[in-house]
Design a protein around this motif. Structure first.
Motif, PDB file in Angstrom:
ATOM      1  N   LYS A  90      16.607  32.782  26.500  1.00  0.00           N
ATOM      2  CA  LYS A  90      16.303  31.820  25.435  1.00  0.00           C
ATOM      3  C   LYS A  90      15.030  31.037  25.773  1.00  0.00           C
ATOM      4  CE  LYS A  90      18.453  27.970  23.354  1.00  0.00           C
ATOM      5  NZ  LYS A  90      19.533  27.017  23.650  1.00  0.00           N
ATOM      6  N   LEU A  91      14.946  30.598  27.045  1.00  0.00           N
ATOM      7  CA  LEU A  91      13.763  29.859  27.477  1.00  0.00           C
ATOM      8  C   LEU A  91      12.514  30.726  27.364  1.00  0.00           C
ATOM      9  CD1 LEU A  91      15.188  28.011  30.617  1.00  0.00           C
ATOM     10  CD2 LEU A  91      14.611  27.020  28.370  1.00  0.00           C
ATOM     11  N   ARG A  92      12.685  31.997  27.732  1.00  0.00           N
ATOM     12  CA  ARG A  92      11.525  32.896  27.680  1.00  0.00           C
ATOM     13  C   ARG A  92      11.098  33.111  26.235  1.00  0.00           C
ATOM     14  NH1 ARG A  92      11.575  38.564  27.629  1.00  0.00           N
ATOM     15  NH2 ARG A  92       9.520  39.498  28.031  1.00  0.00           N
ATOM     16  N   LYS A  93      12.094  33.178  25.360  1.00  0.00           N
ATOM     17  CA  LYS A  93      11.781  33.388  23.947  1.00  0.00           C
ATOM     18  C   LYS A  93      10.942  32.219  23.416  1.00  0.00           C
ATOM     19  CE  LYS A  93      14.059  34.477  19.568  1.00  0.00           C
ATOM     20  NZ  LYS A  93      14.602  33.397  18.708  1.00  0.00           N
ATOM     21  N   GLU A  94      11.334  30.997  23.826  1.00  0.00           N
ATOM     22  CA  GLU A  94      10.572  29.818  23.395  1.00  0.00           C
ATOM     23  C   GLU A  94       9.157  29.859  23.952  1.00  0.00           C
ATOM     24  OE1 GLU A  94      14.573  27.077  23.248  1.00  0.00           O
ATOM     25  OE2 GLU A  94      12.937  26.455  24.591  1.00  0.00           O
ATOM     26  N   ALA A  95       9.065  30.254  25.218  1.00  0.00           N
ATOM     27  CA  ALA A  95       7.749  30.352  25.850  1.00  0.00           C
ATOM     28  C   ALA A  95       6.875  31.351  25.099  1.00  0.00           C
ATOM     29  CB  ALA A  95       7.900  30.775  27.313  1.00  0.00           C
ATOM     30  N   ARG A  96       7.496  32.466  24.717  1.00  0.00           N
ATOM     31  CA  ARG A  96       6.719  33.495  24.025  1.00  0.00           C
ATOM     32  C   ARG A  96       6.274  32.996  22.663  1.00  0.00           C
ATOM     33  NH1 ARG A  96       9.992  38.898  24.051  1.00  0.00           N
ATOM     34  NH2 ARG A  96       8.010  39.759  23.365  1.00  0.00           N
ATOM     35  N   GLU A  97       7.163  32.224  22.005  1.00  0.00           N
ATOM     36  CA  GLU A  97       6.783  31.704  20.697  1.00  0.00           C
ATOM     37  C   GLU A  97       5.606  30.742  20.822  1.00  0.00           C
ATOM     38  OE1 GLU A  97      10.574  30.371  19.376  1.00  0.00           O
ATOM     39  OE2 GLU A  97      11.097  32.356  18.581  1.00  0.00           O
ATOM     40  N   ASN A  98       5.554  30.059  21.973  1.00  0.00           N
ATOM     41  CA  ASN A  98       4.436  29.142  22.229  1.00  0.00           C
ATOM     42  C   ASN A  98       3.252  29.862  22.880  1.00  0.00           C
ATOM     43  OD1 ASN A  98       6.006  27.030  21.285  1.00  0.00           O
ATOM     44  ND2 ASN A  98       6.844  26.619  23.338  1.00  0.00           N
ATOM     45  N   LYS A  99       3.362  31.188  22.965  1.00  0.00           N
ATOM     46  CA  LYS A  99       2.330  32.005  23.615  1.00  0.00           C
ATOM     47  C   LYS A  99       2.068  31.575  25.052  1.00  0.00           C
ATOM     48  CE  LYS A  99      -0.078  33.415  19.376  1.00  0.00           C
ATOM     49  NZ  LYS A  99       0.983  34.377  19.013  1.00  0.00           N
ATOM     50  N   ASP A 100       3.110  31.070  25.702  1.00  0.00           N
ATOM     51  CA  ASP A 100       3.001  30.703  27.120  1.00  0.00           C
ATOM     52  C   ASP A 100       3.340  31.948  27.935  1.00  0.00           C
ATOM     53  OD1 ASP A 100       3.059  29.719  29.646  1.00  0.00           O
ATOM     54  OD2 ASP A 100       4.467  28.078  29.228  1.00  0.00           O
ATOM     55  N   TRP A 101       2.396  32.905  27.979  1.00  0.00           N
ATOM     56  CA  TRP A 101       2.670  34.188  28.606  1.00  0.00           C
ATOM     57  C   TRP A 101       2.927  34.057  30.100  1.00  0.00           C
ATOM     58  CZ3 TRP A 101       3.760  35.958  24.325  1.00  0.00           C
ATOM     59  CH2 TRP A 101       2.907  36.022  23.222  1.00  0.00           C
ATOM     60  N   ALA A 102       2.312  33.085  30.719  1.00  0.00           N
ATOM     61  CA  ALA A 102       2.510  32.913  32.167  1.00  0.00           C
ATOM     62  C   ALA A 102       3.980  32.643  32.468  1.00  0.00           C
ATOM     63  CB  ALA A 102       1.637  31.773  32.681  1.00  0.00           C
ATOM     64  N   LEU A 103       4.577  31.715  31.779  1.00  0.00           N
ATOM     65  CA  LEU A 103       5.981  31.369  32.003  1.00  0.00           C
ATOM     66  C   LEU A 103       6.882  32.536  31.602  1.00  0.00           C
ATOM     67  CD1 LEU A 103       8.190  29.371  32.754  1.00  0.00           C
ATOM     68  CD2 LEU A 103       8.120  28.500  30.405  1.00  0.00           C
ATOM     69  N   SER A 104       6.556  33.122  30.466  1.00  0.00           N
ATOM     70  CA  SER A 104       7.349  34.248  29.972  1.00  0.00           C
ATOM     71  C   SER A 104       7.380  35.388  30.989  1.00  0.00           C
ATOM     72  CB  SER A 104       6.739  34.713  28.649  1.00  0.00           C
ATOM     73  OG  SER A 104       7.021  36.060  28.429  1.00  0.00           O
ATOM     74  N   ASP A 105       6.205  35.681  31.533  1.00  0.00           N
ATOM     75  CA  ASP A 105       6.144  36.787  32.494  1.00  0.00           C
ATOM     76  C   ASP A 105       6.792  36.425  33.820  1.00  0.00           C
ATOM     77  OD1 ASP A 105       4.860  38.119  30.560  1.00  0.00           O
ATOM     78  OD2 ASP A 105       2.895  38.177  31.508  1.00  0.00           O
TER      79      ASP A 105
END
Length: 494
Positions: free
Chosen positions: A454-469
């Motif tokens: 869920k957290l990664r999904k939010e990060a991706r929606e915010n285009k925070d690729w660093a956190l997502s990856d």
RNA sequence: GACAAGAUGGCUGAAAGGUUAAGGCAACGGACUGCAAAUCCGUUUUUUAUGAGUUCGAAUCUCAUUCUUGUCUCCA
């Protein structure tokens, strides 16, 4: 109508060295005997392959509708450690080393054997007799052979007279292709200290010395039975004088099975086995498996991944079975990490397809000839249990199923039912594969990972690729793989 | 030494005289993706250890050679 009537089974008979049409002694029934383990150490992977091959044979015979009595013995006495005269019981030797009772050794490794075979999803045999439980019968059989004049006693030990047996018109060597006369000439120098009349003779009963712990009274001496005897005794006791199938590892052909034939034939006067089946050896990284060189792995270690020198990770039971079934039982198979990794991918693909099968739509036309495909599966198995061809056929179905999922193919309700049933039969009932990838994750783990997803999904929606990856990569490092799909993200534990 | 089984693509592993030598993995291309992974679709690779022979036709039969494995002593 029973399936075996419409699917004529052919079996490669080691005795005739050719494939023969399988005809049972008694209509609809099969008597099958397989030489089981000697319980003086943990069952090793090579053993496992042999037993797995016959587990598959057992499963297919059952599926064909035969009533099968499957006897697999436990050898808990009787193996000689070195040359006959200096002979020592294998079990007894181990016991002395570890300073425990022989039956303690037997118990420990019998339990281990049962644990391992259960883990690997083996069907239990119908009867699992022990050598020590049949001492009386073995003594009776020795008497019978002596009455026929085919065995003689020396110093409390009894030996089978191979020369006499052959001069009576029999053929000791019929299975292994050995020539007794040649063997006599080629035999290493005998120091004349052997009590046997001929080096080819083998022990039916051995007198035990003072130190020997496992011994039983007999008309000849306090001693123990020869190793080859138990299988003759127990197979005829539970399956009769003529059994349909006798199986074992290739290495047992000589002398063990050769001796068995001689003993049984001496008593009954008939060929004891109609179809001899021998499973081939398993190599590890192209080499013989041996404890002494360290080129060895225990079946348990594959499931836990604890042997890092040989395996890069743990593998599931389904994967190992799939790997073994991908080779024909009569071929040498080379076990390696690389081969297992490849099998894992293939196995997962197969399981994936089996899962997809549950959610398919049907139409009024099939673009795949399901009944023809089904027949091909039976044909493969009925041709001397050709599991590699069966698996190739299964992948034909996998391809079709994936096309169905992508709406590139269609299937009728009727055909879908056939496809499901057939796939179930061969994947789970016959090959004995198990889908064991799923149950490893607990509810708590699942909750935690879902949160991270869920957290990664939010990060991706915010285009925070660093956190997502970071979330994705670090989870992968601890063995949790995220899978992004059209309907969100799922995960699997490796 | 004797006996037995075998040598097939980058890996694994089928086919046992008859058109284009299964299947899995890998590789490559595509779909999907923010990029990947996973998944799916498609494509590619071997002329069958070597050398002879039999045959209209051989991976498949025969012979020789080389190599591998097993058994001959307990082994599945």
């Amino acid at each position: 109508m029973e399936l075996y009537k419409e699917n004529q089974l052919k079996i490669y008979n080691s005795l005739s060295k050719s494939k023969e049409i399988f005809k049972t002694v008694t209509e609809g029934r099969v008597g099958m005997y397989v030489c089981g383990p000697t319980v003086y150490s943990n069952v090793h992977l090579g053993n496992l392959r042999t037993f797995m091959s016959f587990d598959m044979v057992f499963r297919y015979l059952l599926h064909l509708g035969y009533k099968v009595r499957y006897v697999r013995n436990i050898t808990d006495a009787g193996h000689l450690e070195s040359d006959a005269d200096e002979g020592e019981d294998k079990i007894a030797k181990k016991a002395r080393l570890e300073e425990i009772e022989p039956m303690e050794v037997v118990q420990r490794y019998t339990v281990n054997f049962h644990e391992v075979t259960a883990k690997y999803n083996f069907l239990p045999p119908s009867i699992e007799p022990t050598a020590t439980g049949h001492i009386v019968e073995q003594i009776e059989m020795i008497k019978e052979i002596m009455d026929k004049g085919l065995a003689y006693e020396v110093n409390g030990s009894v030996y089978f007279d191979v020369i006499k047996y052959n001069s009576d018109g029999n053929n000791y060597g019929i299975l292994s292709g050995r020539n007794v006369e040649d063997a006599i000439h080629n035999t290493r120098a005998l120091d004349g200290q052997s009590e046997k009349r001929n080096p080819q003779d083998f022990a039916l009963w051995k007198k035990a010395d003072e130190r020997h712990i496992m011994k039983w009274p007999s008309p000849w001496s306090d001693g123990f039975p020869g190793w080859h005897l138990e299988c003759s005794v127990m197979s005829s006791k539970y399956l009769g004088d003529q059994i349909d199938i006798h199986g074992g590892g290739m290495d047992l052909k000589f002398p063990h099975h050769e001796c068995e034939i001689a003993q049984s034939h001496a008593c009954s006067g008939v060929q004891p086995v109609n179809y001899w089946m021998h499973a081939n050896m398993l190599l590890l990284n192209g080499q013989k498996m041996a404890k002494s060189t360290g080129n060895n792995i225990l079946p348990e270690e594959i499931l836990t991944g604890s042997n890092k020198e040989i395996l890069s990770k743990a593998f599931g039971v389904g994967v190992v079975r799939f790997f073994i079934m991908q080779a024909h039982y009569r071929s040498i198979l080379d076990f390696s990490n690389e081969a297992l990794l490849a099998s894992e991918k293939g196995f997962n693909k197969l399981m994936e397809a089996v899962g997809i099968l549950k959610e398919l739509k049907v139409t009024e036309k099939s673009t795949f000839n399901v009944s023809e495909w089904k027949q091909k599966c039976y044909d493969a198995m009925s041709d001397d249990f050709n599991t590699p061809i069966l698996i190739a056929n299964l992948f034909e179905a996998v391809k079709f199923i994936n096309q169905l999922k992508d709406d590139k193919a269609t299937i009728t309700a009727e055909d879908l039912e056939v496809l499901k049933t057939t796939l179930d039969v061969f994947v789970f009932d016959v090959l004995g594969l198990v889908n064991d990838g799923k149950e490893q994750s607990s509810d708590k783990l699942e909750g935690a990972v879902e949160l991270l997803i869920k957290l990664r999904k939010e990060a991706r929606e915010n285009k925070d690729w660093a956190l997502s990856d970071q979330i994705r990569d670090e989870l992968l490092e601890i063995g949790i793989q995220l899978k992004d799909g059209r309907e969100g993200t799922s995960f699997s534990v490796n």
